[in-house]
Design an enzyme around this catalytic site. Structure first.
Site, PDB file in Angstrom:
ATOM      1  N   LYS A 229       7.808   9.276   5.681  1.00 45.61           N
ATOM      2  CA  LYS A 229       8.933   9.918   4.989  1.00 45.61           C
ATOM      3  C   LYS A 229      10.008   8.918   4.585  1.00 45.61           C
ATOM      4  O   LYS A 229      10.835   9.214   3.718  1.00 45.61           O
ATOM      5  CB  LYS A 229       9.561  11.000   5.881  1.00 45.61           C
ATOM      6  CG  LYS A 229       8.785  12.317   5.925  1.00 45.61           C
ATOM      7  CD  LYS A 229       9.554  13.346   6.754  1.00 45.61           C
ATOM      8  CE  LYS A 229       8.805  14.673   6.864  1.00 45.61           C
ATOM      9  NZ  LYS A 229       9.506  15.608   7.772  1.00 45.61           N
ATOM     10  N   HIS A 280      -1.958  14.070  10.773  1.00 48.37           N
ATOM     11  CA  HIS A 280      -1.201  15.189  11.354  1.00 48.37           C
ATOM     12  C   HIS A 280      -1.063  16.386  10.430  1.00 48.37           C
ATOM     13  O   HIS A 280      -0.641  17.450  10.865  1.00 48.37           O
ATOM     14  CB  HIS A 280       0.160  14.726  11.896  1.00 48.37           C
ATOM     15  CG  HIS A 280       1.210  14.443  10.859  1.00 48.37           C
ATOM     16  ND1 HIS A 280       1.234  13.281  10.116  1.00 48.37           N
ATOM     17  CD2 HIS A 280       2.296  15.155  10.449  1.00 48.37           C
ATOM     18  CE1 HIS A 280       2.275  13.300   9.298  1.00 48.37           C
ATOM     19  NE2 HIS A 280       2.928  14.430   9.476  1.00 48.37           N
ATOM     20  N   HIS A 281      -1.432  16.238   9.155  1.00 51.27           N
ATOM     21  CA  HIS A 281      -1.421  17.414   8.268  1.00 51.27           C
ATOM     22  C   HIS A 281      -2.822  17.860   7.857  1.00 51.27           C
ATOM     23  O   HIS A 281      -2.979  18.691   6.965  1.00 51.27           O
ATOM     24  CB  HIS A 281      -0.558  17.140   7.034  1.00 51.27           C
ATOM     25  CG  HIS A 281       0.908  17.131   7.339  1.00 51.27           C
ATOM     26  ND1 HIS A 281       1.581  18.235   7.814  1.00 51.27           N
ATOM     27  CD2 HIS A 281       1.836  16.134   7.268  1.00 51.27           C
ATOM     28  CE1 HIS A 281       2.863  17.929   8.005  1.00 51.27           C
ATOM     29  NE2 HIS A 281       3.039  16.650   7.688  1.00 51.27           N
ATOM     30  N   ASP A 309       3.936  19.235  16.110  1.00 52.93           N
ATOM     31  CA  ASP A 309       4.879  19.098  14.998  1.00 52.93           C
ATOM     32  C   ASP A 309       5.249  20.451  14.412  1.00 52.93           C
ATOM     33  O   ASP A 309       6.424  20.752  14.198  1.00 52.93           O
ATOM     34  CB  ASP A 309       4.246  18.200  13.920  1.00 52.93           C
ATOM     35  CG  ASP A 309       5.195  17.921  12.762  1.00 52.93           C
ATOM     36  OD1 ASP A 309       6.410  17.783  13.006  1.00 52.93           O
ATOM     37  OD2 ASP A 309       4.713  17.828  11.618  1.00 52.93           O
TER      38      ASP A 309
HETATM   39  P1  C2E Z   1       8.575  19.563   8.666  1.00 54.34           P
HETATM   40  O1  C2E Z   1       9.762  20.329   8.259  1.00 54.34           O
HETATM   41  O2  C2E Z   1       8.706  18.715   9.905  1.00 54.34           O
HETATM   42  O3  C2E Z   1       7.396  20.558   8.877  1.00 54.34           O
HETATM   43  C1  C2E Z   1       6.189  20.163   9.467  1.00 54.34           C
HETATM   44  C2  C2E Z   1       5.133  21.222   9.250  1.00 54.34           C
HETATM   45  O4  C2E Z   1       5.545  22.438   9.918  1.00 54.34           O
HETATM   46  C3  C2E Z   1       4.913  21.615   7.808  1.00 54.34           C
HETATM   47  O5  C2E Z   1       4.045  20.712   7.165  1.00 54.34           O
HETATM   48  C4  C2E Z   1       4.275  22.988   7.972  1.00 54.34           C
HETATM   49  O6  C2E Z   1       2.926  22.865   8.376  1.00 54.34           O
HETATM   50  C5  C2E Z   1       5.065  23.546   9.147  1.00 54.34           C
HETATM   51  N1  C2E Z   1       6.204  24.336   8.651  1.00 54.34           N
HETATM   52  C6  C2E Z   1       7.499  23.987   8.651  1.00 54.34           C
HETATM   53  N2  C2E Z   1       8.250  24.970   8.132  1.00 54.34           N
HETATM   54  C7  C2E Z   1       7.432  25.959   7.794  1.00 54.34           C
HETATM   55  C8  C2E Z   1       7.610  27.262   7.221  1.00 54.34           C
HETATM   56  O7  C2E Z   1       8.728  27.704   6.891  1.00 54.34           O
HETATM   57  N3  C2E Z   1       6.496  28.028   7.042  1.00 54.34           N
HETATM   58  C9  C2E Z   1       5.254  27.581   7.385  1.00 54.34           C
HETATM   59  N4  C2E Z   1       4.191  28.401   7.192  1.00 54.34           N
HETATM   60  N5  C2E Z   1       5.047  26.348   7.925  1.00 54.34           N
HETATM   61  C10 C2E Z   1       6.125  25.557   8.127  1.00 54.34           C
HETATM   62  P2  C2E Z   1       4.098  20.603   5.563  1.00 54.34           P
HETATM   63  O8  C2E Z   1       4.144  21.981   4.971  1.00 54.34           O
HETATM   64  O9  C2E Z   1       2.947  19.747   5.171  1.00 54.34           O
HETATM   65  O10 C2E Z   1       5.431  19.894   5.260  1.00 54.34           O
HETATM   66  C11 C2E Z   1       5.636  18.538   5.563  1.00 54.34           C
HETATM   67  C12 C2E Z   1       7.072  18.200   5.421  1.00 54.34           C
HETATM   68  O11 C2E Z   1       7.472  18.371   4.078  1.00 54.34           O
HETATM   69  C13 C2E Z   1       8.018  19.078   6.215  1.00 54.34           C
HETATM   70  O12 C2E Z   1       8.116  18.594   7.523  1.00 54.34           O
HETATM   71  C14 C2E Z   1       9.307  18.929   5.431  1.00 54.34           C
HETATM   72  O13 C2E Z   1       9.965  17.724   5.713  1.00 54.34           O
HETATM   73  C15 C2E Z   1       8.819  18.845   4.008  1.00 54.34           C
HETATM   74  N6  C2E Z   1       8.812  20.154   3.342  1.00 54.34           N
HETATM   75  C16 C2E Z   1       7.774  21.007   3.265  1.00 54.34           C
HETATM   76  N7  C2E Z   1       8.099  22.061   2.479  1.00 54.34           N
HETATM   77  C17 C2E Z   1       9.360  21.868   2.073  1.00 54.34           C
HETATM   78  C18 C2E Z   1      10.278  22.602   1.226  1.00 54.34           C
HETATM   79  O14 C2E Z   1       9.972  23.661   0.681  1.00 54.34           O
HETATM   80  N8  C2E Z   1      11.524  22.069   1.020  1.00 54.34           N
HETATM   81  C19 C2E Z   1      11.895  20.902   1.597  1.00 54.34           C
HETATM   82  N9  C2E Z   1      13.119  20.441   1.371  1.00 54.34           N
HETATM   83  N10 C2E Z   1      11.069  20.180   2.409  1.00 54.34           N
HETATM   84  C20 C2E Z   1       9.826  20.669   2.639  1.00 54.34           C
HETATM   85 FE    FE Z   2       4.510  15.246   8.349  1.00 56.48          FE
HETATM   86 FE    FE Z   3       7.877  16.046  11.964  1.00 61.37          FE
END
Ligand code: C2E
Ligand code: FE
Ligand code: FE
Ligand code: SIN
Ligand code: SIN
Ligand code: SIN
Length: 369
Positions: A229, A280-281, A309
């Site tokens: 990131k 991790h994803h 995570d």
């Molecule tokens: P993160 O916020 O640390 O989230 C890690 C993982 O937790 C996400 O991987 C997803 O699998 C799960 N997760 C977090 N919040 C939600 C949610 O509201 N609903 C669901 N169903 N799962 C959730 P992911 O999706 O691959 O995202 C990776 C990273 O990308 C996130 O890390 C965050 O930093 C960013 N991200 C993802 N979607 C958004 C978004 O819509 N807006 C913003 N600003 N950042 C996002």
């Molecule tokens: Fe990640």
């Molecule tokens: Fe994280």
């Protein structure tokens, strides 16, 4: 009882085998001391190590007991080190260098003593072996001195490599931790996220039956999962709302970016961190990113960190969403069992739910102001 040469050799071999298998630094000194004690049939043995600045000597008597520290010049040990020669003192109380305060404190009566300075491969003194009270005989002999002197070479080498390894290990762990915090700090995620992910990962590793060493490695490596990131533009990383398709595509590169930063290393810990960053994803059902791995194609470190995570991300506020309540998280975990997540890990999670909640409580985010 006098030992013959065969018995002595057998004794030394049995200790060498045992000592070579020690990975825990704290257990090394007591074990080496025990060997020294047995070789010369003494009641006690201490292995003293000189610190880098040569201001004090330290030792560790037994597992769980704190380190003991004395000034480097003190007592007979300090004198033997200063003069760089071995000493047999069969009337300790008559020796002007003897410091009887230790005896007074412990109630233990020192009668005879032998001290042998230890040298490293560069012939620098790194400490000393001290044996106290020869059993069954009047005092220590020149034979004892020769035997302990031979052993002290091995002891010195064990200590040196152990200190070196510990140093490398500590340096690595510190760097990895700092990098993990750096990876998180650009996004608005709070500092305890990496700590919680580390602890959840370790717990899952333990529950999965991984070795203690692997559990420790994963605990230290998992905070690095989002290192990539650091290369994601601010406008995307901290967007105060849901991603569009293009932003999503950019963010998805963080897994491979982190892997590319880490993959060149030969170090165990950084190798593990590279795996964690890369995988991790990924999802158990093959629908994750970046490589659509499925099932056990995904390294157990990746499967574990994925669950840790997401558990933490869902339970926390993010710029793009509010924290979920537990029931909603648990429902998602049940739905994603065998889909996003390794089914065995989900089962372990539910069977040990209180332990995960206890970690979350212990490392919860505190807000000021
Ligand atoms: P993160 O916020 O640390 O989230 C890690 C993982 O937790 C996400 O991987 C997803 O699998 C799960 N997760 C977090 N919040 C939600 C949610 O509201 N609903 C669901 N169903 N799962 C959730 P992911 O999706 O691959 O995202 C990776 C990273 O990308 C996130 O890390 C965050 O930093 C960013 N991200 C993802 N979607 C958004 C978004 O819509 N807006 C913003 N600003 N950042 C996002
Ligand atoms: Fe990640
Ligand atoms: Fe994280
Ligand atoms: C000394 O060598 O007199 C100090 C250390 C000890 O007594 O155990
Ligand atoms: C540190 O080494 O600074 C702590 C990070 C860890 O848990 O290894
Ligand atoms: C493994 O698959 O490596 C054992 C632990 C698990 O099934 O999650």
């Amino acid at each position: 009882m006098k030992r013959n040469a065969d018995e002595l050799l057998a004794l030394i071999f049995s200790y060498v085998t045992k000592i070579a298998a020690i990975h825990d630094h704290a257990r090394l000194l007591p074990e080496l001391a025990e060997m020294g004690r047995d070789i010369v049939s003494a009641e006690r043995c201490s292995v003293w190590v000189l610190d880098r600045e040569k201001t004090y000597l330290w030792t560790k008597v037994a597992h769980g007991v704190d380190y003991i520290k004395i000034p480097a010049e003190s007592g007979i040990v300090g004198n033997a080190i200063a003069e760089k020669r071995a000493m047999i003192i069969n009337d300790v109380y008559a020796d002007p260098h003897f410091n009887s305060s230790v005896d007074r404190e412990t109630g233990y009566k020192t009668e005879t003593m032998m001290v042998i300075p230890m040298h490293n491969s560069k012939d620098e003194v790194i400490g000393a072996m001290q044996v106290i009270n020869k059993k069954d005989e009047e005092g220590f002999s020149e034979d004892d001195l020769r035997h302990l002197n031979l052993a002290s070479t091995y002891v010195a080498e064990s200590i040196e490599s152990s200190l070196l390894l510990e140093e490398i290990d500590a340096t690595q762990r510190e760097l990895v931790y700092i990098m993990g915090v750096t990876g998180e700090s650009r996004s608005k995620e709070t500092g305890n996220h990496v700590k919680r992910v580390a602890e959840y990962s370790r717990l899952l590793a333990e529950l999965s039956g991984l070795s203690e060493e692997e559990c420790n490695v994963l605990k230290d490596a998992s905070p690095m999962h989002d290192l990539g990131k650091i290369a994601i533009p601010d406008a995307v990383l901290n967007k105060p709302g849901r991603f569009n398709e293009e932003e999503r595509r950019i963010m998805d590169t963080h897994a491979e970016l982190g892997y590319n930063i880490l993959k060149g290393s030969e170090r165990t810990l950084l190798k593990a961190a590279a795996i964690v960053a890369y995988e991790h994803h990924e999802k158990w059902n093959g629908k994750g990113y970046p490589n659509q791995l499925s099932g056990e194609e995904i390294h157990i470190y990746g499967r574990i960190t994925a669950l840790a995570d997401v558990f933490d991300a869902l339970g926390s506020d993010r710029v793009y969403k509010k924290a979920w309540d537990d029931e909603r998280i648990f429902t998602l975990f049940r739905e994603e069992r065998g889909e996003h997540f390794d089914p065995d890990l989900i089962d372990l999670f539910f069977a040990n739910q209180e332990q995960f909640l206890a970690i979350r409580e212990e490392f919860k985010d505190v807000f000021y102001g």
